[in-house]
Design an enzyme around this catalytic site. Structure first.
Site, PDB file in Angstrom:
ATOM      1  N   HIS A 245       0.796  -1.023  -0.437  1.00  0.00           N
ATOM      2  CA  HIS A 245      -0.121  -0.099   0.118  1.00  0.00           C
ATOM      3  C   HIS A 245       0.825   1.227  -0.025  1.00  0.00           C
ATOM      4  O   HIS A 245       0.504   2.185  -0.641  1.00  0.00           O
ATOM      5  CB  HIS A 245      -1.193   0.206   1.044  1.00  0.00           C
ATOM      6  CG  HIS A 245      -1.246   1.148   1.754  1.00  0.00           C
ATOM      7  ND1 HIS A 245      -2.699   1.562   0.559  1.00  0.00           N
ATOM      8  CD2 HIS A 245      -1.245   2.405   2.502  1.00  0.00           C
ATOM      9  CE1 HIS A 245      -2.645   3.224   1.238  1.00  0.00           C
ATOM     10  NE2 HIS A 245      -2.281   3.212   1.876  1.00  0.00           N
ATOM     11  N   HIS A 250       0.832   5.194  -1.827  1.00  0.00           N
ATOM     12  CA  HIS A 250       2.050   6.122  -1.114  1.00  0.00           C
ATOM     13  C   HIS A 250       2.851   7.212  -1.749  1.00  0.00           C
ATOM     14  O   HIS A 250       3.239   8.471  -1.936  1.00  0.00           O
ATOM     15  CB  HIS A 250       2.334   6.517   0.110  1.00  0.00           C
ATOM     16  CG  HIS A 250       0.528   6.926   1.160  1.00  0.00           C
ATOM     17  ND1 HIS A 250       0.055   7.845   1.137  1.00  0.00           N
ATOM     18  CD2 HIS A 250       0.350   5.774   1.557  1.00  0.00           C
ATOM     19  CE1 HIS A 250      -1.080   7.301   1.954  1.00  0.00           C
ATOM     20  NE2 HIS A 250      -0.563   5.860   2.211  1.00  0.00           N
ATOM     21  N   GLU A 290      -5.714   9.567   1.583  1.00  0.00           N
ATOM     22  CA  GLU A 290      -5.695   8.395   1.119  1.00  0.00           C
ATOM     23  C   GLU A 290      -6.855   7.875  -0.180  1.00  0.00           C
ATOM     24  O   GLU A 290      -7.361   6.456  -0.511  1.00  0.00           O
ATOM     25  CB  GLU A 290      -6.254   7.749   2.304  1.00  0.00           C
ATOM     26  CG  GLU A 290      -5.758   7.435   3.770  1.00  0.00           C
ATOM     27  CD  GLU A 290      -4.372   6.639   3.546  1.00  0.00           C
ATOM     28  OE1 GLU A 290      -4.853   5.542   2.548  1.00  0.00           O
ATOM     29  OE2 GLU A 290      -3.488   6.180   4.157  1.00  0.00           O
ATOM     30  N   SER A 309      -3.660   1.690  -4.494  1.00  0.00           N
ATOM     31  CA  SER A 309      -2.439   0.901  -4.078  1.00  0.00           C
ATOM     32  C   SER A 309      -3.436  -0.374  -4.160  1.00  0.00           C
ATOM     33  O   SER A 309      -2.875  -2.285  -3.333  1.00  0.00           O
ATOM     34  CB  SER A 309      -2.166   0.430  -3.113  1.00  0.00           C
ATOM     35  OG  SER A 309      -2.599   0.704  -1.904  1.00  0.00           O
TER      36      SER A 309
HETATM   37 FE   LIG Z   1      -2.005   5.196   3.545  1.00  0.00          FE
END
Ligand SMILES: [Fe+2]
Length: 415
Positions: A245, A250, A290, A309
């Protein structure tokens, strides 16, 4: 007061004004007037409610005299926050939610070997101190295969679903940082890549942090990054953040200068604010960093790491299943959300500039007795109040103006 029923106007006013706590109450007969009673009360309440109670008492024919003995401002709770990047060593408060040892729904709950492996990697974060190299993890073939599965599936979707900033940086990550479906990149290498691009860096974290600690780290352009890998039995889903993720979602966005600036300003805005405001900033983080959508030539694209992700989440985000609302920080900050299923509601920004402007307006409305500025030379937070702010900002502006004049003169352009 002539008798005990004289208390009623006060009790009625207390009842009507809610949010009042009686911390002490006593009554006694007046020493000077035998038919009268004295009532002594201590209250904790907002100013407005207190004024209402006083005026109700004053207007009552049953109450002869009202005396306010003392009014005290409530003590403000100071929330500690890191002042220097090394203070992030203290920002390690974990939330024990979604962990495989505790969460029945975690794919690793029934897999003892997985839980031991996760702990082994998470322990690196417990030992880590600012300034150290991030220890390398020898990932197993199974862990690399899980990464490769997610990597390959997502790469198919990025050209049609990811924002242009993510696509561009992803190419850099493949060319300059060894990203490929073959093996999981090492956090230390990725952190060095980020430092070169935007000054962001990674530090290992053992799991889900409290919102206050996590957001404070962003103020120092530091991203708290998990290093363990999701369970191989469910490669398309992880209930908790894992390195897949972080690295696919990110990291590419934090390597974009505008997005990095946004993330840092969001972190700076949270330093020392109330618990209530932390919750709102955490919600804003959720719906931007997010799960944010942006517009590109009239079409929606994903820039949120939770989508970038996850194959299923990314497909879902641009489908008819989702209600898309315009990003508006005051309303977005109080939007309820689910963290255990696909997102039914998402917010869209016109551009990263638009997102930044709206967020700055929102931050200006948050109550805080001081402002903060990050000094990249000392990697520390400067507290700005009315005495120090002007000097600090003016000095920075003067340097920028000098540089601009110098450049204009060099190229003979009129200013
Ligand atoms: Fe996150």
């Amino acid at each position: 007061m002539s008798n005990i029923s004289s208390f009623l106007p006060i009790l009625s006013a207390l009842h009507q004004n809610g949010k009042i706590i009686i911390t002490h109450i006593e009554s006694r007969k007046s020493r000077t007037e035998k038919e009268q009673h004295q009532l002594f009360m201590q209250l904790v309440c907002p100013h407005r409610a207190f004024d209402n109670v006083c005026s109700a008492a004053e207007q009552s024919p049953l109450i002869r005299e009202l005396t306010v003995l003392e009014e005290k401002e409530p003590e403000k709770k100071d929330h500690w926050f890191p002042r220097h990047i090394s203070d992030l060593d203290k920002c390690t408060h974990l939330i024990t939610r979604f962990e495989p040892d505790l969460d029945y729904d975690h794919p690793g709950f029934a897999d003892k070997n997985y839980r031991l492996r996760r702990k082994e990697i998470a322990d690196i974060a417990f030992e880590y101190k600012h300034g150290q190299e991030i220890p390398r993890v020898e990932y197993t073939d199974e862990e690399n295969a899980t990464w490769g599965h997610v990597y390959s599936k997502l790469k198919e979707l990025f050209p049609t679903h990811a924002c242009k900033e993510h696509i561009q940086v992803f190419n850099f990550l493949e060319e300059e940082c060894g990203f490929s479906a073959d093996k999981i990149p090492q956090l230390e290498d990725v952190s060095n890549f980020l430092k070169r691009k935007t000054g962001f860096q990674l530090r290992p974290v053992a799991g889900l942090l409290t919102a206050r600690d996590f957001l404070a780290s962003l103020a120092f352009r530091t991203f708290q990054c998990t290093q363990y890998v999701r369970h191989g039995g469910k490669p398309d889903h992880s209930p908790e953040p894992d390195c897949i993720h972080e690295l696919l979602g990110h990291v590419p966005m934090l390597a974009d200068p505008k997005f990095a600036q946004f993330a840092q300003e969001l972190g700076l805005a949270t330093l020392g604010v109330s618990d209530e405001d932390i919750e709102k900033f955490a919600t804003l983080f959720w719906f931007t960093v997010e799960f944010g959508l942006c517009k590109e030539q009239g079409e929606l694209r994903a820039y949120g790491a939770g989508m970038l992700s996850s194959y299923g989440e990314l497909r879902n985000s641009l489908s008819d299943e989702v209600t898309v609302k315009p990003f508006d920080p005051p309303t977005t900050a109080v939007q309820e959300y689910k963290d255990d299923d696909y997102q039914p509601i998402l917010f869209v920004v016109e551009s990263f500039d638009d997102m930044m402007i709206k967020m700055r307006q929102y931050v200006a409305s948050i109550e805080r007795d001081f402002d903060v500025r990050y000094d990249p030379y000392t990697q520390s937070i400067k507290i700005l109040d009315h005495n120090t702010a002007l000097d600090c900002v003016a000095q920075g502006l003067q340097n920028d103006v000098d540089t601009l004049l110098h450049v204009m003169n060099r190229f003979n352009k009129p200013v």
